[in-house]
Design a protein around this motif. Structure first.
Motif, PDB file in Angstrom:
ATOM      1  N   LEU A  39       6.223  -1.819  -4.737  1.00  0.00           N
ATOM      2  CA  LEU A  39       5.580  -1.912  -3.422  1.00  0.00           C
ATOM      3  C   LEU A  39       6.572  -1.870  -2.279  1.00  0.00           C
ATOM      4  O   LEU A  39       6.197  -1.680  -1.132  1.00  0.00           O
ATOM      5  N   PHE A  42       8.571  -4.432   2.122  1.00  0.00           N
ATOM      6  CA  PHE A  42       7.757  -4.870   3.243  1.00  0.00           C
ATOM      7  C   PHE A  42       6.329  -5.248   2.853  1.00  0.00           C
ATOM      8  O   PHE A  42       5.501  -5.515   3.700  1.00  0.00           O
ATOM      9  N   GLN A  47       0.331  -9.251  -1.984  1.00  0.00           N
ATOM     10  CA  GLN A  47       0.175  -7.904  -2.535  1.00  0.00           C
ATOM     11  C   GLN A  47       0.975  -7.766  -3.828  1.00  0.00           C
ATOM     12  O   GLN A  47       0.519  -7.164  -4.798  1.00  0.00           O
TER      13      GLN A  47
ATOM     14  N   GLY B 155      -2.155  -2.810  -1.623  1.00  0.00           N
ATOM     15  CA  GLY B 155      -0.701  -2.972  -1.606  1.00  0.00           C
ATOM     16  C   GLY B 155       0.029  -2.113  -0.598  1.00  0.00           C
ATOM     17  O   GLY B 155       1.220  -1.860  -0.747  1.00  0.00           O
ATOM     18  N   SER B 156      -0.645  -1.651   0.445  1.00  0.00           N
ATOM     19  CA  SER B 156       0.039  -0.809   1.433  1.00  0.00           C
ATOM     20  C   SER B 156       0.810  -1.661   2.440  1.00  0.00           C
ATOM     21  O   SER B 156       0.353  -2.728   2.845  1.00  0.00           O
ATOM     22  N   SER B 157       1.967  -1.155   2.871  1.00  0.00           N
ATOM     23  CA  SER B 157       2.746  -1.921   3.845  1.00  0.00           C
ATOM     24  C   SER B 157       2.165  -1.789   5.253  1.00  0.00           C
ATOM     25  O   SER B 157       2.638  -2.439   6.174  1.00  0.00           O
ATOM     26  N   LEU B 159      -0.615  -2.927   5.982  1.00  0.00           N
ATOM     27  CA  LEU B 159      -1.259  -4.226   6.149  1.00  0.00           C
ATOM     28  C   LEU B 159      -0.409  -5.152   7.012  1.00  0.00           C
ATOM     29  O   LEU B 159      -0.913  -5.824   7.906  1.00  0.00           O
TER      30      LEU B 159
END
Lengths: 337, 557
Positions: A39, A42, A47, B155-157, B159
């Motif tokens: 991931l 960041f 997450q 799980g995207s940054s 966010l």
């Protein structure tokens, strides 16, 4: 013979189990979670936790090892391919089959889709290098071993030792400077496609040369020592005294005896060439097995590392087996028990 | 200017005409408020770089090969490296586009409108955009994408960027293993991302945010076809100028230009990325034997060795990419702000730039606001002054200095080299930094918790974006544990001020706080560079390392 082969196979299985478990255990202590690496820095901790759960990376070591072995043997379906995980992992071969190496977390592809192609590329590189290393080192070894301390021996020894002591990355850069930049006759990298304007064979010249330069001197030195030992044996003296020509003595009596020890060394080079070509592959951007293994290790992609381990063990055991057969041919005194 | 323009734009134009703000400030502010970039460039009297390339007669056809790492690209919303996003960028597109001058333009949008309180952003989607499968891009597609990146499970940054105005953190009511309450994130309201009609989407924020348009160009913020459900690969649908025909991890990517691209077909027929691995020498060798026409990035050392190649041209761009040495002010050694000041006085920045970057950098001023940021306020420079630094150390009770572990990582190599150069200079004021170089993956596990470390920060078009992420009390990426009520107040104030003149006045105060008691020592801003074959035309180096192959062309030999 059947018993002998069975024994070997059993040994191989045992080694594979031990090696694969060791790799699992060692990876346990390497830093950084795969979820975090997937991931990026960041992503929030939440997450990362989500993905860790999805990848089932938080189960105890033994549970994960058992699951990996079960998937490999085709006893259970790969849980990561379950659509309910939302991971989008799909193997065209299905989720459950024998030889399922699982899903690569680094490449997000089934390991079987990536590894064989890469292994094939490395096999081409290693095979060509091996084809050159064997005759070169035998010729160099025999010529210098014929007369220890002679001018020819000194000269060849200097060449062999110099070449062997230059590391691959240094000779790689040196060759690139010579043949790519100063005298541009060869391509500087080997992506193995022809769109860059260079044929595939031309892309193989430099990486193969680097491997040969690095390796043949070492093998030649081994053959030389063995040759010297044989040349001092009484039966050689007898052969010389009874009036045989040097050529006959070497080919008829010395060579076969002198090859027993170097034969093992030569076979070991196959293992080295398959798993030890990382540096050469990096220097020439060669899409091979070594670079894949390096990337997988840095990422902690356990499925790929395990597959690579098993393949290397299989190659090592096979070469060992070939070695045993070779001894029998070279030395009739070695009998099977 | 039409009637729907933001009421502040005439004021901006007056300020520009009276010389109170620079052209760049005008461009930034007016495009931010919804004026089209073309109109803004026209008003400011300079040529729009976006149309400049198109206007020129670039050659048609041919193939272009660029050397770049090709990693997995399964889910574009998860892309965590510029390289990964470059692979997808040729096929899928963004709502906005920030150019190399830090000006943000509409991209898949026709324009956007912002309410006076900066809390309502209306996005008008272009009506002429077609997916490769022939369907028109619509508001449902955009809403689906924005909602997907806001889901913590994905799980995207993105966010992290949306947190604080679209996304809120809440207590799940559960406890973790240590008994701490578990936090999660969610959109603050059902109406946060709202479809108005088929080509209009409205973002309703719970607090004002000036950088929404920039955030929409964050590299994973691709607009994907909901049908693909977040997956990407050669068959994936896209609105972009190219179709991906082949992709092999660790080897390369191949693309074919789309004749029906909404923005006019690309100059090139085909385009390729070639993976050259991590060895910098391979890039040089591939350029030397013309196996690639360019690299996505080339550092100063590589450029030095390629300068002599007659067919290679060097491209450079100033960025706001930097590295900061940051201290936890709650640690014994750094408690006294005079220690932190002393460290800032101990640095010879020009020397570091010369030794580490071979000159490819500009000195920074320890407040993480770059001269190329629109809100920059110039302050007097801090040259190296060892005597002053030593006195500050003594006043703080550290006359004999101290010894401490300094955490960093070994790659990219300039980060480690910078650490060594800085540690060497700190020795002169009695601070002995024991460099602990951790592998990247391990480093990112401790990057916010190590008391003393170096962190590289990527290029961002606005200084307040970084300041808000990194130095606001309890911000998600506040690695320095810096907490200053006055700073937070001023930053919030700055984020709501549209007038660049007024804004930079507040920024001056913020910069002074950072220099006085801030948690960082900042050596330089990097100049980003790469190489291209001279036959490549239309190439403009983007400060974020982004590749837009649609703008490039190759001259036939």
């Amino acid at each position: 013979m059947a018993i002998f082969v069975a024994k070997r196979l059993a040994m191989m299985l045992l080694t594979m189990v031990a090696a694969s478990f060791l790799v699992f255990a060692v990876c346990e202590f390497t830093p950084g979670s795969v979820a975090r690496k997937s991931l990026g820095p960041f992503a929030t901790q939440e997450q990362v936790d989500f993905l860790t759960k999805k990848l089932r990376a938080d189960d105890p070591l033994l549970v994960r090892y058992g699951r990996w072995a079960g998937v490999l043997l085709g006893i259970i379906p790969d849980p990561l391919q379950d659509p309910s995980t939302g991971l989008n992992f799909k193997d065209p071969r299905g989720a459950q089959y024998f030889g399922n190496f699982g899903y690569s977390t680094l490449n997000k592809l089934p390991v079987n889709d990536v590894i064989w192609n890469r292994l094939g590329n490395t096999a081409i590189l290693a095979g060509l290098a091996f084809l050159l290393i064997v005759p070169l080192s035998i010729v160099f070894g025999i010529l210098s071993g014929l007369k220890e301390g002679g001018v020819l021996d000194r000269l060849l020894s200097v060449i062999c030792i110099t070449f062997t002591s230059i590391p691959e990355f240094a000779s790689g850069v040196f060759l690139v400077t010579l043949f790519v930049i100063l005298w541009p006759v060869l391509p500087g990298t080997s992506p193995l496609d022809t769109e860059g304007g260079w044929s595939v064979p031309s892309q193989l010249v430099l990486p193969v040369a680097v491997l040969v330069i690095y390796d043949f001197g070492y093998v030649a030195r081994m053959i030389r020592v063995s040759m010297i030992g044989v040349m001092e044996k009484p039966f050689i003296r007898t052969a010389v005294l009874k009036g045989m020509s040097t050529r006959q003595v070497v080919i008829g009596h010395a060579l076969r005896n002198a090859m027993i020890a170097p034969f093992t060394v030569l076979l070991l080079q196959i293992n080295f060439l398959i798993s030890g070509v990382v540096v050469t592959e990096l220097v020439f951007a060669y899409p091979g097995f070594g670079r894949l293994l390096l990337d997988a290790s840095l990422f902690g992609d356990i499925a790929t590392i395990e597959a690579a381990t098993l393949i290397t063990v299989a190659i090592a055991v096979t070469t060992q087996f070939v070695g045993d057969l070779g001894y029998m041919l070279l030395d009739p005194r070695i009998r099977l028990r | 200017m039409d009637k729907t323009s933001h009421p502040y734009i005439p004021t901006l134009l007056d300020q520009l005409n009276e010389g109170e703000i620079s052209r760049r400030d005008f461009l930034r502010k007016s495009t931010l408020l919804g004026l089209s970039a073309g109109a803004a460039y026209a008003m400011a009297g300079i040529i729009d770089p976006a149309t400049q390339a198109r206007a020129g007669d670039l050659p048609k056809g041919g193939n272009l090969r660029i050397g770049m790492r090709c990693m997995e690209i399964k889910d574009p919303h998860l892309a965590d490296f510029a390289e990964k996003s470059n692979v997808i960028r040729q096929v899928c597109e963004y709502l906005t586009f920030t150019d190399r001058n830090n000006i943000t333009h509409p991209y898949l949008l026709e324009k956007w409108d912002v309410s006076d309180d900066l809390k309502t952003w209306t996005l008008h989607i272009r009506k002429d955009v077609k997916w490769r499968d022939g369907r028109a891009l619509n508001a449902d597609d955009v809403v689906w994408n924005l909602k997907r990146v806001s889901d913590p499970k994905v799980g995207s940054s993105v966010l992290g960027l949306f947190t604080g105005y679209l996304v809120e953190e809440y207590d799940t009511g559960e406890k973790d293993d240590k008994g701490n309450p578990k936090k999660s994130s969610r959109l603050w309201s059902d109406k946060a991302i709202e479809k108005v009609d088929d080509s209009t989407v409205r973002l309703n924020l719970f607090s004002p945010q000036i950088a929404v348009a920039e955030h929409l160009f964050h590299y994973p913020m691709f607009i994907l076809d909901p049908k693909d459900n977040g997956a990407f690969g050669p068959s994936a649908n896209g609105t972009g100028p190219f179709e991906m025909v082949e992709y092999t991890v660790g080897k390369g990517a191949k693309y074919k230009a789309r004749a029906d691209y909404w923005g006019g077909a690309a100059h090139l027929d085909t385009f390729e990325f070639v993976d050259l691995g991590d060895n910098p020498g391979a890039g040089i060798a591939a350029m030397a034997s013309k196996q690639v026409d360019g690299l996505s990035e080339a550092d100063a050392v590589q450029i030095n060795s390629m300068k002599a190649f007659p067919h290679v041209s060097v491209h450079k761009v100033e960025t706001t990419q930097t590295i900061v040495m940051r201290m936890h002010p709650d640690v014994e050694q750094f408690k006294d702000k005079r220690v932190r000041q002393a460290m800032r006085h101990a640095l010879d920045r020009d020397k570091i730039i010369q030794t580490v970057l071979l000159g490819a950098g500009t000195p920074a001023e320890d407040h993480h606001v770059a001269p190329s940021h629109p809100e920059y306020a110039a302050l007097p420079k801090w040259p190296r002054d060892v005597e002053k630094a030593k006195k500050l150390m003594a006043d703080a009770g550290h006359a004999d200095g101290f010894e401490l572990d300094l955490v960093t990582r070994p790659d990219p190599i300039w980060e480690l080299n910078t650490t060594q150069a800085m540690a060497e200079q700190l020795k002169d004021i009695g601070i002995k930094a024991n460099i602990k170089s951790l592998p990247s993956a391990q480093y990112w596990e401790v990057w916010t918790s190590a008391p003393f470390s170096l962190t590289a920060w990527g290029h961002r078009p606005l200084a307040i974006m970084t300041l808000g992420l990194a130095y606001r009390s309890n911000a998600a990426w506040n690695e320095s544990h810096f907490s200053n009520a006055e700073f937070d107040k001023l930053l919030t104030q700055a984020e709501g001020i549209l007038d660049p003149k007024e804004r930079s006045k507040v920024m001056e105060k913020i910069e002074l706080i950072m220099q006085d008691e801030g948690p960082i020592v900042q050596p330089f801003w990097r100049i980003f560079s790469t190489v291209m074959d001279k036959k490549v035309q239309g190439f403009e180096l983007h400060p974020s390392q982004y590749i837009f192959a649609k703008d490039y062309a190759v001259a036939s030999a």
